[in-house]
Write a protein that holds these residues in place. Structure first.
Motif, PDB file in Angstrom:
ATOM      1  N   ALA A  32       0.829  -1.204   0.000  1.00  0.00           N
ATOM      2  CA  ALA A  32       0.000   0.000   0.000  1.00  0.00           C
ATOM      3  C   ALA A  32       0.867   1.259   0.000  1.00  0.00           C
ATOM      4  CB  ALA A  32      -0.931   0.000   1.215  1.00  0.00           C
ATOM      5  N   GLY A  33       2.010   1.210   0.717  1.00  0.00           N
ATOM      6  CA  GLY A  33       2.916   2.353   0.764  1.00  0.00           C
ATOM      7  C   GLY A  33       3.536   2.657  -0.585  1.00  0.00           C
ATOM      8  N   LEU A  34       3.810   1.617  -1.380  1.00  0.00           N
ATOM      9  CA  LEU A  34       4.356   1.821  -2.723  1.00  0.00           C
ATOM     10  C   LEU A  34       3.368   2.573  -3.609  1.00  0.00           C
ATOM     11  CD1 LEU A  34       6.114  -1.591  -3.426  1.00  0.00           C
ATOM     12  CD2 LEU A  34       7.208   0.652  -3.337  1.00  0.00           C
ATOM     13  N   ALA A  35       2.089   2.239  -3.457  1.00  0.00           N
ATOM     14  CA  ALA A  35       1.061   2.974  -4.200  1.00  0.00           C
ATOM     15  C   ALA A  35       1.083   4.445  -3.799  1.00  0.00           C
ATOM     16  CB  ALA A  35      -0.318   2.364  -3.925  1.00  0.00           C
ATOM     17  N   GLY A  36       1.213   4.699  -2.497  1.00  0.00           N
ATOM     18  CA  GLY A  36       1.278   6.073  -2.013  1.00  0.00           C
ATOM     19  C   GLY A  36       2.514   6.795  -2.505  1.00  0.00           C
ATOM     20  N   LEU A  37       3.647   6.086  -2.554  1.00  0.00           N
ATOM     21  CA  LEU A  37       4.901   6.679  -3.008  1.00  0.00           C
ATOM     22  C   LEU A  37       4.811   7.147  -4.452  1.00  0.00           C
ATOM     23  CD1 LEU A  37       8.006   7.184  -2.773  1.00  0.00           C
ATOM     24  CD2 LEU A  37       8.300   4.823  -3.508  1.00  0.00           C
ATOM     25  N   MET A  38       4.305   6.287  -5.324  1.00  0.00           N
ATOM     26  CA  MET A  38       4.302   6.592  -6.748  1.00  0.00           C
ATOM     27  C   MET A  38       3.194   7.558  -7.155  1.00  0.00           C
ATOM     28  SD  MET A  38       6.934   4.889  -7.505  1.00  0.00           S
ATOM     29  CE  MET A  38       6.907   5.346  -9.222  1.00  0.00           C
ATOM     30  N   LEU A  39       2.114   7.594  -6.378  1.00  0.00           N
ATOM     31  CA  LEU A  39       0.951   8.378  -6.800  1.00  0.00           C
ATOM     32  C   LEU A  39       0.762   9.670  -6.026  1.00  0.00           C
ATOM     33  CD1 LEU A  39      -1.618   5.453  -7.225  1.00  0.00           C
ATOM     34  CD2 LEU A  39      -0.090   6.429  -8.932  1.00  0.00           C
ATOM     35  N   SER A  40       1.507   9.853  -4.925  1.00  0.00           N
ATOM     36  CA  SER A  40       1.302  11.051  -4.110  1.00  0.00           C
ATOM     37  C   SER A  40       1.842  12.314  -4.775  1.00  0.00           C
ATOM     38  CB  SER A  40       1.971  10.879  -2.734  1.00  0.00           C
ATOM     39  OG  SER A  40       3.366  10.656  -2.871  1.00  0.00           O
ATOM     40  N   GLN A  41       2.593  12.159  -5.869  1.00  0.00           N
ATOM     41  CA  GLN A  41       3.132  13.319  -6.584  1.00  0.00           C
ATOM     42  C   GLN A  41       2.184  13.811  -7.681  1.00  0.00           C
ATOM     43  OE1 GLN A  41       6.282  14.931  -5.884  1.00  0.00           O
ATOM     44  NE2 GLN A  41       5.858  13.750  -4.044  1.00  0.00           N
ATOM     45  N   ASP A  42       0.978  13.262  -7.741  1.00  0.00           N
ATOM     46  CA  ASP A  42      -0.009  13.737  -8.713  1.00  0.00           C
ATOM     47  C   ASP A  42      -0.226  15.237  -8.536  1.00  0.00           C
ATOM     48  OD1 ASP A  42      -0.416  11.422 -10.013  1.00  0.00           O
ATOM     49  OD2 ASP A  42      -2.398  10.997  -9.221  1.00  0.00           O
TER      50      ASP A  42
END
Length: 341
Positions: A32-42
């Protein structure tokens, strides 16, 4: 708005990790953290509708990619053929627009991460659900913080006047996409990335006993769309990847308290957000170690794994530089540039 970006990034990455750690399922927190890492820069959009459309398209592309990678887990020979074909197809379609291109790059990275997770059977299902929940979490954060961003814009409007947005129809994008495919330059990104992936797959065939998916992951992280600015980026990402592996290995060997590990991840997350638009080299040096440290969280570490990851990461960097940058800049695209002059 750097402070808001930092808050979203920290919440998107750390909350899932802490939750996974305290329920004694650290790897689910990592997913779940990897999803947050890659997508939080939207990037934020000026309207809530545009923000929702972006969140939905990003979540859909990332979720499909991760699940597709999971489906290939355990099918080594099928993956040797399928991964290059899927990445080439997706990145070719991604040239349709900037939004599609970003989605295609994320798709390639999450496809490899999903494949490298090693999850099969019921565990694969739980992993997929956890990843989707991670996507939903970060997109909810972006939607919740959207009013804060809009309030910030309203206060700043007295300082500048926004330029009107140029509307581009889907027909215009379609014509531009078709025109681009008539020149080698229009194919360069997908060909560079796929060539590197194919070479990596050939190497994986002969050294399959190693953690060779790290070669693929390094390539998808290092190779960038714009060849003109690749020198700094490929050096930055390569160094960041190597440093990231070392940091994650050191953290795993130290076996310090979880609080120390979380503190280091928070620090790297803040640095990544701070340098995202200021200095690409420093952004890479913060971003890639964060990815690698996340991937190593909660996993047992040995000297053999440490050596293996250093070896495969270096191999991925070398492949990316030679076949994803150097030969294209030096031999393939240079003649056409000279003719144009």
């Amino acid at each position: 708005m750097k402070i808001l970006d930092m808050i979203i990034a920290v919440l998107a990455i750390i909350i899932p990790l802490v939750f996974g750690y305290f329920i004694d399922y650290a790897q689910l927190g990592v997913v779940a953290g990897l999803a947050g890492l890659m997508l939080s820069q939207d990037h934020f959009r000026t309207s809530l509708k545009e923000q929702f459309d972006q969140s939905f398209s990003t979540a859909l592309a990332s979720g499909i990619a991760f699940i597709a990678g999971l489906r290939l887990t355990g099918h080594f020979y099928l993956s040797l053929f399928a991964i290059p074909v899927i990445i080439f197809t997706i990145t070719t379609l991604g040239r349709f627009s900037r939004k599609w291109m970003r989605a295609s790059v994320l798709f390639s990275i999450f496809l490899v991460i999903g494949y490298g997770s090693g999850s099969t059977g019921k565990i694969a299902f739980v992993t997929a659900v956890t990843f989707i929940l991670g996507i939903i979490w970060v997109q909810l954060l972006l939607l919740i913080m959207h009013p804060v961003y809009m309030g910030y814009l309203k206060r700043k409007k007295v300082l500048w006047k926004e330029e009107p947005k140029r509307s581009i129809s889907n027909k215009q994008l379609w014509l531009h996409w078709k025109k681009g495919l008539k020149s080698l330059k229009g194919w360069q990104f997908q060909l560079r990335l796929t060539l590197c992936i194919v070479i990596a797959q050939i190497i994986r065939y002969f050294i399959s006993e190693h953690h060779t998916y790290w070669i693929l992951l390094t390539i998808t992280i290092v190779i960038q769309y714009n060849l003109e600015h690749s020198t700094e980026r490929i050096v930055g990402r390569s160094m960041g990847t190597l440093i990231g592996v070392c940091i994650s290995m050191i953290l795993a060997f130290l076996k310090g308290p979880a609080e120390l590990y979380f503190s280091i991840l928070v620090f790297l997350t803040i640095l990544r957000s701070f340098f995202s638009k200021k200095n690409y080299f420093l952004y890479s040096l913060a971003s890639t170690p964060l990815i690698m440290a996340l991937l190593g969280f909660g996993k047992p570490m040995t000297d053999a794994i440490f050596t293996d990851r250093i070896f495969t990461t270096c191999l991925g960097c070398i492949i990316s530089f030679i076949f994803g940058y150097y030969i294209w800049k030096k031999y393939i695209l240079k003649p056409s540039a000279e003719v144009k002059k």
